[in-house]
Motif scaffolding. Structure first.
Motif, mmCIF file in Angstrom:
data_model
loop_
_atom_site.group_PDB
_atom_site.id
_atom_site.type_symbol
_atom_site.label_atom_id
_atom_site.label_comp_id
_atom_site.label_asym_id
_atom_site.label_seq_id
_atom_site.Cartn_x
_atom_site.Cartn_y
_atom_site.Cartn_z
ATOM 1 N N SER A 63 5.771 4.886 -3.096
ATOM 2 C CA SER A 63 4.378 5.179 -2.762
ATOM 3 C C SER A 63 3.753 3.943 -2.136
ATOM 4 O O SER A 63 4.295 2.836 -2.211
ATOM 5 N N ILE A 64 2.600 4.136 -1.510
ATOM 6 C CA ILE A 64 1.822 3.025 -0.969
ATOM 7 C C ILE A 64 0.436 3.060 -1.600
ATOM 8 O O ILE A 64 -0.039 4.132 -2.007
ATOM 9 N N PHE A 65 -0.201 1.897 -1.718
ATOM 10 C CA PHE A 65 -1.526 1.877 -2.333
ATOM 11 C C PHE A 65 -2.436 0.881 -1.630
ATOM 12 O O PHE A 65 -1.992 -0.082 -1.002
ATOM 13 N N LEU A 66 -3.730 1.152 -1.748
ATOM 14 C CA LEU A 66 -4.785 0.302 -1.208
ATOM 15 C C LEU A 66 -5.860 0.160 -2.275
ATOM 16 O O LEU A 66 -6.273 1.155 -2.874
ATOM 17 N N GLU A 67 -6.329 -1.079 -2.508
ATOM 18 C CA GLU A 67 -7.351 -1.325 -3.519
ATOM 19 C C GLU A 67 -8.463 -2.224 -2.980
ATOM 20 O O GLU A 67 -8.213 -3.093 -2.122
ATOM 21 N N LEU A 68 -9.664 -2.010 -3.488
ATOM 22 C CA LEU A 68 -10.796 -2.899 -3.282
ATOM 23 C C LEU A 68 -11.217 -3.402 -4.649
ATOM 24 O O LEU A 68 -11.454 -2.602 -5.564
ATOM 25 N N ALA A 69 -11.303 -4.732 -4.812
ATOM 26 C CA ALA A 69 -11.569 -5.300 -6.135
ATOM 27 C C ALA A 69 -12.717 -6.298 -6.082
ATOM 28 O O ALA A 69 -12.922 -6.993 -5.083
ATOM 29 N N MET A 70 -13.451 -6.359 -7.187
ATOM 30 C CA MET A 70 -14.525 -7.323 -7.342
ATOM 31 C C MET A 70 -13.999 -8.575 -8.038
ATOM 32 O O MET A 70 -12.888 -8.601 -8.568
#
Length: 226
Positions: A63-70
């Motif tokens: 699978s592939i993933f994309l994240e936005l984190a603080m």
């Protein structure tokens, strides 16, 4: 589960509305060893006889993933699996003689039941702690494709199913932004309800299937934070 799903969607949407607060973008790829179990029942038209069956499948699916984190380690992500897992291998086949009587002149029906789980997409919240421990909570959607061949001509078609995803793991991150993760995840899908295509002796009599699909995944991920 519906209340939990509504709560999750509310939090997820709230975080997306504060895009300016995200300090980091993460992208990566994963390889998951998926243990899939489907337990279900079939109610036969006219007689209402019920048969139950459980199928299991193991598959390594990328699978592939994309994240936005603080900066505080809280983030949102999207994980996409494009592969599929066959729930019955080569299929479960049963031979049935018409009328239940063996002998010359009777038709023999060969019924092959098979299904696959395909294309799981998960939107999730993730919280990473200073120790490297992280936890995940997400909402998943998958396609369930039936591939039966029944002597009666009945087909069940395909459907989509939603579920809740839970995960826990550990992340090792380098100063360069490269990171490696190991995790265990569990996805509890809603029940699948399908109605057969061929009517029975009355207008409301159809074969019906009900199944519950669960997926347990051991996952290894490699990614980069920017």
């Amino acid at each position: 589960m519906n209340k939990l799903r509504i709560t999750f969607v509310t939090i997820f949407a709230s975080l997306l509305l504060t895009v300016s607060s995200f300090a980091e973008v993460r992208i990566g790829v994963s390889a998951g060893f998926n243990m899939i179990e489907a337990a279900g029942s079939e109610t036969i038209k006219d007689t209402n006889a019920v048969t139950t069956h459980t199928e299991q499948a193991n598959a390594i699916i990328p699978s592939i993933f994309l994240e936005l984190a603080m900066a505080n380690g809280l983030g949102v992500g999207l994980d996409m699996i494009t592969g599929s897992a066959d729930l019955a291998g080569s299929g479960r086949t049963s031979n049935k003689t018409a009328g239940g009587i063996a002998g010359e002149g009777n038709d023999v029906q060969t019924n092959t039941a098979n299904a696959e789980v395909d294309g799981i997409t998960t939107a999730y919240l993730i919280k990473t702690f200073g120790s490297g421990l992280f936890v995940k909570l997400g909402v998943s959607q998958a396609d369930v494709n039936t591939k039966e061949t029944l002597g009666t001509g009945t087909t069940y078609g395909n459907t989509s199913v939603d579920g809740m995803n839970y995960g826990i793991g550990y992340e090792l991150k380098k100063d360069s932004g490269l990171f490696i993760r190991t995790a265990v995840e569990y996805t509890d899908f809603d029940s699948v309800n399908l109605t057969g295509s061929e009517v029975g002796g009355t207008a409301s009599s159809f074969n019906r299937i009900k199944a519950d699909v669960d997926v347990t995944t051991a996952k290894l991920s490699v990614g980069k934070a920017f």
